[in-house]
Design a protein around this motif. Structure first.
Motif, PDB file in Angstrom:
ATOM      1  N   ALA A  65     -22.818 -65.407 -16.771  1.00  9.41           N
ATOM      2  CA  ALA A  65     -24.014 -65.570 -17.595  1.00  9.41           C
ATOM      3  C   ALA A  65     -25.053 -64.499 -17.250  1.00  9.41           C
ATOM      4  O   ALA A  65     -25.669 -63.910 -18.147  1.00  9.41           O
ATOM      5  CB  ALA A  65     -24.599 -66.968 -17.417  1.00  9.41           C
ATOM      6  N   ALA A  66     -25.226 -64.215 -15.971  1.00 11.96           N
ATOM      7  CA  ALA A  66     -26.177 -63.186 -15.545  1.00 11.96           C
ATOM      8  C   ALA A  66     -25.740 -61.808 -16.038  1.00 11.96           C
ATOM      9  O   ALA A  66     -26.570 -61.008 -16.498  1.00 11.96           O
ATOM     10  CB  ALA A  66     -26.310 -63.190 -14.023  1.00 11.96           C
ATOM     11  N   ARG A  67     -24.453 -61.531 -15.977  1.00 10.16           N
ATOM     12  CA  ARG A  67     -23.945 -60.238 -16.461  1.00 10.16           C
ATOM     13  C   ARG A  67     -24.127 -60.122 -17.972  1.00 10.16           C
ATOM     14  O   ARG A  67     -24.461 -59.057 -18.486  1.00 10.16           O
ATOM     15  CB  ARG A  67     -22.481 -60.062 -16.076  1.00 10.16           C
ATOM     16  N   ARG A  68     -23.898 -61.221 -18.695  1.00  8.82           N
ATOM     17  CA  ARG A  68     -24.089 -61.202 -20.155  1.00  8.82           C
ATOM     18  C   ARG A  68     -25.559 -60.939 -20.506  1.00  8.82           C
ATOM     19  O   ARG A  68     -25.854 -60.161 -21.409  1.00  8.82           O
ATOM     20  CB  ARG A  68     -23.632 -62.516 -20.762  1.00  8.82           C
ATOM     21  N   ILE A  95     -21.265 -53.143 -30.771  1.00  9.99           N
ATOM     22  CA  ILE A  95     -21.192 -52.664 -29.387  1.00  9.99           C
ATOM     23  C   ILE A  95     -21.328 -53.827 -28.416  1.00  9.99           C
ATOM     24  O   ILE A  95     -20.567 -53.948 -27.448  1.00  9.99           O
ATOM     25  CB  ILE A  95     -22.263 -51.590 -29.122  1.00  9.99           C
ATOM     26  N   LEU A  96     -22.281 -54.698 -28.671  1.00 13.24           N
ATOM     27  CA  LEU A  96     -22.486 -55.849 -27.795  1.00 13.24           C
ATOM     28  C   LEU A  96     -21.264 -56.763 -27.791  1.00 13.24           C
ATOM     29  O   LEU A  96     -20.805 -57.194 -26.722  1.00 13.24           O
ATOM     30  CB  LEU A  96     -23.739 -56.613 -28.219  1.00 13.24           C
ATOM     31  N   ASP A  97     -20.692 -57.028 -28.955  1.00  7.73           N
ATOM     32  CA  ASP A  97     -19.477 -57.849 -29.026  1.00  7.73           C
ATOM     33  C   ASP A  97     -18.341 -57.230 -28.226  1.00  7.73           C
ATOM     34  O   ASP A  97     -17.640 -57.912 -27.475  1.00  7.73           O
ATOM     35  CB  ASP A  97     -19.025 -58.046 -30.478  1.00  7.73           C
ATOM     36  N   HIS A  98     -18.173 -55.924 -28.391  1.00  8.48           N
ATOM     37  CA  HIS A  98     -17.098 -55.236 -27.655  1.00  8.48           C
ATOM     38  C   HIS A  98     -17.321 -55.316 -26.150  1.00  8.48           C
ATOM     39  O   HIS A  98     -16.404 -55.648 -25.384  1.00  8.48           O
ATOM     40  CB  HIS A  98     -17.012 -53.774 -28.091  1.00  8.48           C
ATOM     41  N   ARG A  99     -18.510 -55.038 -25.713  1.00  5.42           N
ATOM     42  CA  ARG A  99     -18.805 -55.044 -24.273  1.00  5.42           C
ATOM     43  C   ARG A  99     -18.676 -56.446 -23.682  1.00  5.42           C
ATOM     44  O   ARG A  99     -18.238 -56.605 -22.547  1.00  5.42           O
ATOM     45  CB  ARG A  99     -20.209 -54.484 -24.013  1.00  5.42           C
ATOM     46  N   MET A 100     -19.020 -57.460 -24.457  1.00  8.80           N
ATOM     47  CA  MET A 100     -18.883 -58.843 -23.971  1.00  8.80           C
ATOM     48  C   MET A 100     -17.409 -59.208 -23.768  1.00  8.80           C
ATOM     49  O   MET A 100     -17.068 -59.934 -22.849  1.00  8.80           O
ATOM     50  CB  MET A 100     -19.516 -59.833 -24.937  1.00  8.80           C
ATOM     51  N   ARG A 101     -16.546 -58.688 -24.622  1.00  6.97           N
ATOM     52  CA  ARG A 101     -15.116 -59.004 -24.503  1.00  6.97           C
ATOM     53  C   ARG A 101     -14.496 -58.400 -23.254  1.00  6.97           C
ATOM     54  O   ARG A 101     -13.516 -58.936 -22.740  1.00  6.97           O
ATOM     55  CB  ARG A 101     -14.352 -58.502 -25.740  1.00  6.97           C
ATOM     56  N   VAL A 102     -15.018 -57.288 -22.776  1.00  2.00           N
ATOM     57  CA  VAL A 102     -14.413 -56.626 -21.612  1.00  2.00           C
ATOM     58  C   VAL A 102     -15.079 -57.022 -20.293  1.00  2.00           C
ATOM     59  O   VAL A 102     -14.737 -56.485 -19.261  1.00  2.00           O
ATOM     60  CB  VAL A 102     -14.386 -55.091 -21.769  1.00  2.00           C
ATOM     61  N   LEU A 103     -16.004 -57.956 -20.327  1.00  2.00           N
ATOM     62  CA  LEU A 103     -16.635 -58.429 -19.076  1.00  2.00           C
ATOM     63  C   LEU A 103     -15.622 -59.104 -18.181  1.00  2.00           C
ATOM     64  O   LEU A 103     -14.748 -59.776 -18.543  1.00  2.00           O
ATOM     65  CB  LEU A 103     -17.766 -59.396 -19.384  1.00  2.00           C
TER      66      LEU A 103
END
Length: 103
Positions: A65-68, A95-103
């Motif tokens: 959650a903190a990373r998101r 971009i945000l959707d893509h970056r969230m998927r690779v967390l």
């Protein structure tokens, strides 16, 4: 985190923690590549003996959650001067959707 493994111990689904290179230093596979049986066979065929493998890090829900939140703040900061532009809003969302998927 990363660890180095002999190619004999590689299994499909493992991800490279660094570029896989042949003896001449040529890049064969990029960091982050998910290994398949075919790719493992190709590494062996090219006489690659060891590769760096990414190890899964288990993160708590609080850490995720903190990373998101940090990622969302960062992306919004990058787009801060582009408000009220529907195309930029869509690009920011993608971009945000893509970056969230690779967390």
């Amino acid at each position: 985190m990363r660890t180095t493994l002999d190619c004999a111990r590689l299994k499909p689904g493992m991800r490279l923690g660094a570029d896989a290179r042949d003896r001449r230093g040529r890049c064969l596979l990029r960091e982050g590549t998910a290994l398949t049986d075919t790719l493992i066979d190709e590494l062996r065929r090219r006489d690659v003996r060891r590769v760096c493998i990414a190890r899964d890090e288990t993160r708590s829900e609080e850490e995720l959650a903190a990373r998101r939140q940090a990622l969302t703040r960062h992306i919004r900061h990058l787009f801060r001067y582009l408000a009220d532009d529907p195309l930029m809003d869509e690009l920011q969302r993608v971009i945000l959707d893509h970056r969230m998927r690779v967390l």
